[in-house]
Design a protein around this motif. Sequence first.
Motif, PDB file in Angstrom:
ATOM      1  N   THR A 226       0.791  -1.209   0.036  1.00  0.00           N
ATOM      2  CA  THR A 226      -0.048   0.084  -0.040  1.00  0.00           C
ATOM      3  C   THR A 226       0.806   1.312  -0.163  1.00  0.00           C
ATOM      4  OG1 THR A 226      -1.565  -1.279   1.244  1.00  0.00           O
ATOM      5  CG2 THR A 226      -1.902   1.200   1.209  1.00  0.00           C
TER       6      THR A 226
ATOM      7  N   PHE B 222      -9.847   8.681  -7.640  1.00  0.00           N
ATOM      8  CA  PHE B 222      -9.191   9.507  -6.836  1.00  0.00           C
ATOM      9  C   PHE B 222      -8.007   8.730  -6.477  1.00  0.00           C
ATOM     10  CE2 PHE B 222      -8.037  10.505  -2.243  1.00  0.00           C
ATOM     11  CZ  PHE B 222      -7.615  11.598  -2.385  1.00  0.00           C
ATOM     12  N   VAL B 223      -8.545   7.417  -5.796  1.00  0.00           N
ATOM     13  CA  VAL B 223      -7.275   6.322  -5.395  1.00  0.00           C
ATOM     14  C   VAL B 223      -6.302   6.083  -6.708  1.00  0.00           C
ATOM     15  CG1 VAL B 223      -6.856   4.205  -4.673  1.00  0.00           C
ATOM     16  CG2 VAL B 223      -8.517   5.478  -3.420  1.00  0.00           C
ATOM     17  N   ASP B 224      -6.939   5.999  -7.794  1.00  0.00           N
ATOM     18  CA  ASP B 224      -5.957   5.641  -8.966  1.00  0.00           C
ATOM     19  C   ASP B 224      -5.273   6.868  -9.350  1.00  0.00           C
ATOM     20  OD1 ASP B 224      -7.116   3.186  -9.151  1.00  0.00           O
ATOM     21  OD2 ASP B 224      -8.593   3.814 -10.622  1.00  0.00           O
ATOM     22  N   GLY B 225      -5.477   8.080  -9.056  1.00  0.00           N
ATOM     23  CA  GLY B 225      -4.573   9.149  -9.364  1.00  0.00           C
ATOM     24  C   GLY B 225      -5.229   9.772 -10.587  1.00  0.00           C
ATOM     25  N   GLU B 226      -6.490   9.582 -10.981  1.00  0.00           N
ATOM     26  CA  GLU B 226      -6.717   9.797 -12.417  1.00  0.00           C
ATOM     27  C   GLU B 226      -7.646  10.989 -12.621  1.00  0.00           C
ATOM     28  OE1 GLU B 226      -8.412   6.036 -13.857  1.00  0.00           O
ATOM     29  OE2 GLU B 226      -6.194   5.431 -14.303  1.00  0.00           O
ATOM     30  N   LEU B 227      -7.877  11.651 -11.491  1.00  0.00           N
ATOM     31  CA  LEU B 227      -8.767  12.911 -11.600  1.00  0.00           C
ATOM     32  C   LEU B 227      -7.740  14.056 -11.545  1.00  0.00           C
ATOM     33  CD1 LEU B 227     -11.155  12.176  -8.511  1.00  0.00           C
ATOM     34  CD2 LEU B 227     -11.590  11.949 -11.060  1.00  0.00           C
TER      35      LEU B 227
ATOM     36  N   LYS C 153     -12.781   6.049  -6.215  1.00  0.00           N
ATOM     37  CA  LYS C 153     -12.123   5.053  -6.817  1.00  0.00           C
ATOM     38  C   LYS C 153     -11.055   5.829  -7.835  1.00  0.00           C
ATOM     39  CE  LYS C 153     -10.610   0.962  -8.563  1.00  0.00           C
ATOM     40  NZ  LYS C 153      -9.719   1.483  -9.473  1.00  0.00           N
TER      41      LYS C 153
ATOM     42  N   ARG D  10       1.992   6.041  -7.303  1.00  0.00           N
ATOM     43  CA  ARG D  10       0.759   6.921  -7.632  1.00  0.00           C
ATOM     44  C   ARG D  10       1.146   8.499  -7.600  1.00  0.00           C
ATOM     45  NH1 ARG D  10      -3.784   7.423  -4.459  1.00  0.00           N
ATOM     46  NH2 ARG D  10      -2.134   7.976  -2.858  1.00  0.00           N
TER      47      ARG D  10
ATOM     48  N   ALA E 253      -9.014   4.477   2.453  1.00  0.00           N
ATOM     49  CA  ALA E 253      -7.897   3.697   2.743  1.00  0.00           C
ATOM     50  C   ALA E 253      -8.094   2.271   2.317  1.00  0.00           C
ATOM     51  CB  ALA E 253      -7.750   3.594   4.327  1.00  0.00           C
ATOM     52  N   GLN E 254      -9.130   1.766   2.532  1.00  0.00           N
ATOM     53  CA  GLN E 254      -9.532   0.190   1.996  1.00  0.00           C
ATOM     54  C   GLN E 254      -9.352   0.188   0.436  1.00  0.00           C
ATOM     55  OE1 GLN E 254     -13.384  -0.772   3.245  1.00  0.00           O
ATOM     56  NE2 GLN E 254     -12.730  -1.841   4.855  1.00  0.00           N
ATOM     57  N   LEU E 255      -9.933   1.126  -0.415  1.00  0.00           N
ATOM     58  CA  LEU E 255      -9.642   1.138  -1.774  1.00  0.00           C
ATOM     59  C   LEU E 255      -8.122   1.150  -2.175  1.00  0.00           C
ATOM     60  CD1 LEU E 255     -12.319   3.406  -3.085  1.00  0.00           C
ATOM     61  CD2 LEU E 255     -11.923   1.113  -3.884  1.00  0.00           C
ATOM     62  N   THR E 256      -7.267   1.835  -1.410  1.00  0.00           N
ATOM     63  CA  THR E 256      -5.916   1.960  -1.595  1.00  0.00           C
ATOM     64  C   THR E 256      -5.373   0.713  -1.400  1.00  0.00           C
ATOM     65  OG1 THR E 256      -6.049   4.506  -0.944  1.00  0.00           O
ATOM     66  CG2 THR E 256      -4.114   3.572  -1.301  1.00  0.00           C
ATOM     67  N   GLU E 257      -5.732   0.134  -0.201  1.00  0.00           N
ATOM     68  CA  GLU E 257      -5.018  -1.159  -0.112  1.00  0.00           C
ATOM     69  C   GLU E 257      -5.235  -2.361  -1.058  1.00  0.00           C
ATOM     70  OE1 GLU E 257      -5.056  -2.209   4.285  1.00  0.00           O
ATOM     71  OE2 GLU E 257      -6.379  -4.120   3.529  1.00  0.00           O
TER      72      GLU E 257
ATOM     73  N   PHE F 166      -9.499  -3.024 -10.860  1.00  0.00           N
ATOM     74  CA  PHE F 166      -8.398  -3.175 -10.179  1.00  0.00           C
ATOM     75  C   PHE F 166      -7.221  -3.287 -10.983  1.00  0.00           C
ATOM     76  CE2 PHE F 166     -11.653  -4.442  -7.006  1.00  0.00           C
ATOM     77  CZ  PHE F 166     -11.265  -3.540  -6.239  1.00  0.00           C
TER      78      PHE F 166
ATOM     79  N   SER G  43      -9.075  16.141  -7.375  1.00  0.00           N
ATOM     80  CA  SER G  43      -8.284  15.398  -6.302  1.00  0.00           C
ATOM     81  C   SER G  43      -8.089  16.046  -4.878  1.00  0.00           C
ATOM     82  CB  SER G  43      -7.051  14.953  -6.890  1.00  0.00           C
ATOM     83  OG  SER G  43      -6.967  14.478  -7.940  1.00  0.00           O
TER      84      SER G  43
ATOM     85  N   TYR H 251       2.627   1.524  -3.173  1.00  0.00           N
ATOM     86  CA  TYR H 251       1.536   1.961  -4.474  1.00  0.00           C
ATOM     87  C   TYR H 251       1.220   3.741  -4.229  1.00  0.00           C
ATOM     88  CZ  TYR H 251      -2.779   3.117  -6.479  1.00  0.00           C
ATOM     89  OH  TYR H 251      -3.832   3.694  -7.433  1.00  0.00           O
TER      90      TYR H 251
ATOM     91  N   VAL I  39      -6.391  -1.563  -4.161  1.00  0.00           N
ATOM     92  CA  VAL I  39      -5.640  -1.294  -5.344  1.00  0.00           C
ATOM     93  C   VAL I  39      -4.277  -1.639  -5.481  1.00  0.00           C
ATOM     94  CG1 VAL I  39      -5.269   0.411  -7.105  1.00  0.00           C
ATOM     95  CG2 VAL I  39      -7.527   0.517  -6.140  1.00  0.00           C
ATOM     96  N   ALA I  40      -3.450  -1.280  -4.394  1.00  0.00           N
ATOM     97  CA  ALA I  40      -2.081  -1.811  -4.527  1.00  0.00           C
ATOM     98  C   ALA I  40      -1.880  -3.207  -4.476  1.00  0.00           C
ATOM     99  CB  ALA I  40      -1.679  -1.268  -2.936  1.00  0.00           C
TER     100      ALA I  40
ATOM    101  N   TRP J  14      -2.027  13.614  -1.417  1.00  0.00           N
ATOM    102  CA  TRP J  14      -2.083  12.353  -0.350  1.00  0.00           C
ATOM    103  C   TRP J  14      -0.702  12.395   0.221  1.00  0.00           C
ATOM    104  CZ3 TRP J  14      -2.711  12.428  -6.081  1.00  0.00           C
ATOM    105  CH2 TRP J  14      -3.603  12.020  -6.654  1.00  0.00           C
TER     106      TRP J  14
END
Lengths: 205, 230
Positions: free
Chosen positions: A94, B14-19, B12, A101, B42-46, A166, B24, A97, B48-49, A124
Amino acid sequence: MQTNLLCTKTNAKSIKMSNEIDHAQLCLKLNAVAQKRDKQAFTVLFKFFAPKILRIARGKFPNEAQANEVVQETMSNVWRKAHLFNADKGAATTWVYTVMRNVTFDMLRKIKGNKEDNLSDDIWPIAESMVSEDDCYDDHLAQDNLLNVIDSLPEAQREVVKGFYFMEMSQEQLAIKLNLPLGTIKSRLRLALAKLKVQLGEDHD
Amino acid sequence: MIKHHPTFELLKSFVDGELPASLSAGIAIHADMCPTCQHQIAQLTEQVAEANFEFEETFLDRFIVDEGEDIADMPAISFEQMIDNITSTDELVEPEVKTPKQVTFNEQSYVLPTALNNMQFSKTANIGKLSRARIQLDEDEIHTSLLHIAPGGGVPEHTHKGFELTLLLEGSFDDENGHYEKGDFIMLSGDHQHHPVSTEGCLCYTVANDALHFTQGINKLLNPIGSFIY
């Protein structure tokens, strides 16, 4: 510091399809880099992460040199910021990542807008990017974990959702990989999303 | 209490860094005030990682047939050399100490969220009870601003062709759809019309990708300056 006791496992167990990531080992190595500047440990981390980062970066940057730069920058940050990693707060994957990112975000902004403002660490913050597991919010459906909901989908839909969201494959790529017509991918994704929305509760709008 | 949150799709991305940086930052600011979204991020980041880094050995291998090259052996990049390069320095990077910045509207000062710390602001422009400071993110048609509404002020009824995000940093306002408080993340699309009024005054972070379009009576005359506000 008792590093090995601090290494938490990630909760994201249900995405695993076959090979398990050895979280405890990655965590130990990252702590060794942080505390002993252990080059050998860094090499292990590098060999695990760098090829994957390169592959992901190639999907985002058409230019090979830029993809290489993402690897270089990310791994360099891992070496120089390892002491900011806090194993209490989550898995090494995490953390890495998040570093990757952020590097990617700043580089894309630089390429597209010619802006070198490096905003990612404000958006972030690396040092506090993970929420501790102690933070529980019993009163919310989010607790029920998105992944449990995804896992409740029929296999065919689950595969498409995981690939698309994902692994960041496009619908076209998924159609080729799964050897299915594009229309099937689209309709599976649509069905799955409709179900997810119901289950997660679209109370946001 | 915060009642309006970013959608799952936004979190989602946001977590992907795509916005874009503007959105963001909006989500980061909201999450700072909203434990529920923070937890979900936090859960999504975990997740996706995990998916990103297991990728190679598992999921993809089931499908890849044209894998003639081992990525690590390609001449374009020497991993060994990169490792030596990186580890040749023992310098550590310490996180920047974040000193909150302040802004002043109507002689009242506000502490800005740290997500905005390194952004450049234009000079504040005023029309009646509205004050606006544009944030210079250079994202083409996307305009980002701090918008201050003095007590009793409001934005005339309007609609927009694109999207309009209003994130309440301080104070509260009301529109046809309800009451909004600090932390509320209000994303409207072109289908919505509204007329926000703030009794006690408020400070908002706003992101919009097109000019406002005023819809009622005399205010239609304002249309040429619709781009002034958001």
